[in-house]
Design a protein around this motif. Structure first.
Motif, short mmCIF file in Angstrom:
data_model
loop_
_atom_site.label_atom_id
_atom_site.label_comp_id
_atom_site.label_asym_id
_atom_site.label_seq_id
_atom_site.Cartn_x
_atom_site.Cartn_y
_atom_site.Cartn_z
N ASP A 225 0.84 -1.20 0.00
CA ASP A 225 0.00 0.00 0.00
C ASP A 225 0.88 1.25 0.00
OD1 ASP A 225 -2.02 -1.77 0.11
OD2 ASP A 225 -2.86 -1.11 2.03
N ALA A 226 0.44 2.27 -0.72
CA ALA A 226 1.24 3.48 -0.88
C ALA A 226 0.33 4.71 -0.76
CB ALA A 226 1.94 3.47 -2.24
N PRO A 227 0.92 5.90 -0.55
CA PRO A 227 0.10 7.13 -0.49
C PRO A 227 -0.67 7.35 -1.81
CG PRO A 227 2.30 7.54 0.36
CD PRO A 227 2.34 6.18 -0.27
N ILE A 228 -1.91 7.72 -1.68
CA ILE A 228 -2.78 7.96 -2.83
C ILE A 228 -3.39 9.35 -2.69
CG2 ILE A 228 -4.89 7.23 -4.03
CD1 ILE A 228 -4.31 4.40 -3.18
N LEU A 229 -3.39 10.10 -3.78
CA LEU A 229 -4.01 11.44 -3.80
C LEU A 229 -5.50 11.28 -4.12
CD1 LEU A 229 -3.67 14.50 -3.60
CD2 LEU A 229 -3.20 14.52 -6.07
N HIS A 230 -6.32 11.58 -3.14
CA HIS A 230 -7.77 11.47 -3.30
C HIS A 230 -8.36 12.85 -3.57
CE1 HIS A 230 -11.84 9.93 -2.78
NE2 HIS A 230 -12.08 10.96 -1.97
N MET A 231 -8.95 13.02 -4.75
CA MET A 231 -9.54 14.30 -5.14
C MET A 231 -11.06 14.21 -5.05
SD MET A 231 -7.22 15.50 -8.39
CE MET A 231 -5.51 15.99 -8.15
N GLU A 232 -11.64 15.17 -4.33
CA GLU A 232 -13.08 15.22 -4.13
C GLU A 232 -13.66 16.35 -4.97
OE1 GLU A 232 -16.62 13.82 -2.63
OE2 GLU A 232 -14.63 13.01 -2.15
N ILE A 233 -14.61 16.05 -5.83
CA ILE A 233 -15.23 17.03 -6.73
C ILE A 233 -16.60 17.42 -6.18
CG2 ILE A 233 -16.11 17.44 -9.06
CD1 ILE A 233 -14.05 15.47 -10.10
N ASP A 234 -16.79 18.70 -6.00
CA ASP A 234 -18.10 19.23 -5.59
C ASP A 234 -18.95 19.40 -6.86
OD1 ASP A 234 -20.31 20.53 -4.63
OD2 ASP A 234 -19.18 21.98 -3.43
N ARG A 235 -19.80 18.45 -7.12
CA ARG A 235 -20.55 18.45 -8.37
C ARG A 235 -21.53 19.62 -8.44
NH1 ARG A 235 -21.18 12.61 -10.98
NH2 ARG A 235 -19.42 11.56 -10.01
N GLN A 236 -22.07 19.98 -7.31
CA GLN A 236 -23.01 21.11 -7.34
C GLN A 236 -22.29 22.41 -7.70
OE1 GLN A 236 -25.03 21.21 -3.59
NE2 GLN A 236 -26.30 19.40 -4.05
N ALA A 237 -21.08 22.63 -7.13
CA ALA A 237 -20.32 23.83 -7.45
C ALA A 237 -19.90 23.83 -8.91
CB ALA A 237 -19.10 23.93 -6.55
N ALA A 238 -19.53 22.64 -9.43
CA ALA A 238 -19.14 22.56 -10.83
C ALA A 238 -20.33 22.84 -11.75
CB ALA A 238 -18.55 21.19 -11.12
#
Length: 401
Positions: A61-74
């Motif tokens: 297991d390694a560090p993972i960059l988790h990106m959260e998208i605010d769909r309402q803002a988009a």
């Protein structure tokens, strides 16, 4: 950590020798619980004297960059979700646009963000996405990120999330003993954790369970061939009874040397079945012929043993000397040669010495046992005839006489 990997004994079955183990999440306990179970199993395995080592296959297991998208803002800014995905995949990875002709050669146009624009998460947030109005909208206006730990790959085996584990048996132990040790340790893990074998280890488990059947089939084949040769069910028994003596010698020889009970030793056991029967046939063949000529059973057996003593020693000694190079082999494939040669050599020596004394005993015992039953049967029929004749009227008896 450094591991020495030996190529597999059977090509295309795994990547190295030893065993191949799959630890499975059968109870849906999750990746974290399965990872803890794997670490626990590896700790126990590397402390077990039967195992040289056990190691995980694949990436940790390694560090993972988790990106959260605010769909309402988009959506409020007129940015469709598909455009976001396309922009990120093109900038961080790449995208093929088309091909064009250049100096007589077709060359490919590939787009990707510059290195400084994808070197860290903050640079990714500075990327822009074109909205429905054709305006460039920065990614940071609708996206946040965080660092997490996670698997670099998702392995499954027979439908279950699994970890790959491989290892080797310690010197002096066979892969079968190592596999038994792994199963014993895996049974100590929490509920919901299962395991399976794969590759060469799976084939070893399947074929190892067939050994009793194969040995029985070899004995049955010898018995049926002798039954057809002698046209008797009794005489072949005196030959088959000698086989365990040869098998005993093979087991003793391998045990004294300290060699494992591997597949090559089992091949030697099948060979000993035929060789032990051969020694017995040399005596039984002559004893049967002398007995058929009218000699007494004991006299015929002793004479056959005396006549065939020298041929038995000569043939057995010749074969034993022939397998000595296998028993003391060195270099490439020495393990397989020694396992085969040691088992056959021990079986021939012990089987020959004991066969000289036990084959006559078995022959006399079998023939006397079956002959006694046959005599009793005829005797009973004679008594029945006497009783029936005694109850006849006198005139009928005289006519019958």
């Amino acid at each position: 950590q450094i591991f020495s990997l030996v190529p597999p004994a059977i090509p295309s079955l795994g990547v190295s020798s030893g065993f191949e183990f799959r630890l499975q999440d059968r109870g849906g306990v999750g990746h974290a619980a399965l990872l803890n179970a794997r670490n626990q199993l590896l700790m126990l395995a590397n402390q077990d004297p039967v195992l040289a080592y056990a190691r995980p296959e694949g990436l940790e297991d390694a560090p993972i960059l988790h990106m959260e998208i605010d769909r309402q803002a988009a959506a409020a800014q007129g940015v469709p979700f598909g455009s976001i995905a396309t922009t990120l995949s093109t900038a961080l990875g790449s995208a093929i646009i088309n091909d064009f002709a250049n100096a007589g050669r077709m060359q490919r146009v590939i787009v990707q963000a510059e290195g400084q624009d994808r070197v860290d998460p903050e640079a990714v947030l500075d990327l822009t996405v074109i909205n429905a109005a054709g305006e460039a909208v920065p990614v940071r206006s609708f996206m946040t990120y965080e660092w997490t730990m996670g698997p670099m790959g998702l392995d499954r085996y027979n439908g279950y999330p699994a970890f790959k584990i491989s290892g080797e048996a310690a010197p002096g132990f066979s892969t079968g003993q190592a596999m038994d040790a792994m199963e014993r340790l895996a049974n100590q893990l929490p509920q919901g954790i299962g395991y399976e074998w794969t590759g060469q280890s799976l084939q070893e488990r399947i074929s190892g369970a067939q050994m009793p059947m194969l040995m029985s089939l070899a004995l049955l084949t010898v018995f049926l061939v002798l039954a057809a040769l002698y046209e008797s069910w009794a005489i072949p028994l005196s030959v088959v009874l000698v086989v365990p003596l040869g098998l005993l010698g093979s087991v003793l020889a391998v045990t004294l040397v300290g060699m494992p009970n591997d597949v090559f030793f089992k091949v030697g056991l099948v060979t000993i079945i035929g060789l032990s029967a051969k020694n017995a046939i040399l005596i039984v063949e002559f004893a049967k012929d002398l007995y058929a000529e009218g000699r007494g059973l004991l006299e015929a057996t002793i004479e056959a043993a005396r006549l065939r003593f020298r041929p038995i020693l000569m043939t057995s000694l010749a074969f034993s000397m022939g397998v000595v190079p296998l028993a003391i082999a060195t270099g490439a494939s020495e393990a397989s040669q020694r396992a085969l040669g040691t088992g056959v050599l021990g079986g021939m020596i012990v089987g020959t010495v004991l066969a000289i004394y036990f084959v006559p005993v078995f022959f006399v015992f079998i023939l006397q046992t079956f002959r006694v039953k046959k005599v009793h049967s005829h005797h009973d029929h004679d008594n029945d005839d006497d009783q029936s004749s005694a109850t006849r009227p006198a005139g009928v008896q005289d006519a019958a006489l």
